[in-house]
Enzyme design. Structure first.
Site, PDB file in Angstrom:
ATOM      1  N   GLU A   1      12.102  -5.901 -18.592  1.00 39.94           N
ATOM      2  CA  GLU A   1      10.902  -6.476 -17.982  1.00 39.94           C
ATOM      3  C   GLU A   1      10.160  -5.420 -17.168  1.00 39.94           C
ATOM      4  O   GLU A   1       8.929  -5.326 -17.249  1.00 39.94           O
ATOM      5  CB  GLU A   1      11.281  -7.665 -17.095  1.00 39.94           C
ATOM      6  CG  GLU A   1      11.806  -8.850 -17.871  1.00 39.94           C
ATOM      7  CD  GLU A   1      12.315  -9.974 -16.999  1.00 39.94           C
ATOM      8  OE1 GLU A   1      12.609 -11.046 -17.563  1.00 39.94           O
ATOM      9  OE2 GLU A   1      12.433  -9.811 -15.760  1.00 39.94           O
TER      10      GLU A   1
ATOM     11  N   ALA B   1      17.235 -10.112 -11.179  1.00 41.57           N
ATOM     12  CA  ALA B   1      18.553 -10.381 -11.760  1.00 41.57           C
ATOM     13  C   ALA B   1      18.980 -11.785 -11.329  1.00 41.57           C
ATOM     14  O   ALA B   1      18.686 -12.216 -10.207  1.00 41.57           O
ATOM     15  CB  ALA B   1      19.566  -9.345 -11.284  1.00 41.57           C
TER      16      ALA B   1
END
Length: 183
Positions: free
Chosen positions: A83, A17
């Site tokens: 992802e 992130a």
């Protein structure tokens, strides 16, 4: 020397992130690059004008491993979870692709959100970036873990790494799709 055909253009894709970039992702990418790994890290792999989804998809499919920095930020974002999902489709029992790193994460929340990762051995950033990098190198079976690199060359068509291990020189190189490891 052992010769292996490889299909991947990079060693490791780092999924994280954005809030964890400066504290964890960038220093980890730099540590793995210093060990001679080819690292897909968005800040150095993307350039102006690139299609974000196309370039990330290429990175996800062309890297041998995916280091996933799991944090509260990661869990709350859609893109990093995409992802992870992409990397999990490539995961194999005999050779795991996903290498989890926990960063300031409530493990109960992780188990609730990602039960499939509950039994996966992970390393925590509580141990420091150098230890995290060393454990990842060990998991990726880098042949000269713990040794300082005596020589490193990286180019578009290949990579050469050399290191001293006890009384011998060891190393690996790959060139145009073939990889050799030996001493």
């Amino acid at each position: 020397m052992h010769k292996r055909r490889y299909l991947n253009e990079c060693d490791v894709f780092i999924s994280y992130a954005g809030e964890d970039r400066e504290e964890v992702a960038r220093p980890l990418a730099e540590a793995l690059q210093a060990a001679g790994l080819r690292v897909w890290f968005d800040q150095s792999s993307l350039k102006v004008g690139d299609s974000l989804s196309r370039v990330i998809n290429e990175g996800l499919s062309r890297c041998s491993y995916g280091v996933v920095i799991l944090s509260e930020h990661f869990i709350s974002k859609d893109w990093p979870q995409k992802e992870l999902a992409a990397l999990m489709t490539r995961d194999k029992l005999e050779k795991p692709v996903v290498l989890p790193v926990w960063h300031k994460l409530d493990q109960h929340r992780l188990r609730k959100r990602y039960p499939i990762l509950a039994d996966r051995v992970a390393i925590s950033t509580d141990h420091g970036i150098d230890r995290v990098a060393a454990e990842l190198l060990r998991a990726m079976n880098v042949p000269f873990l713990g040794s300082s690199i005596a020589g490193l060359w990286m180019g578009d068509s290949g990579r050469l790494r050399m290191a001293m291990l006890e009384d011998s020189v060891t190393g690996d190189y790959d060139w145009q799709g073939y990889e050799w490891v030996g001493h």
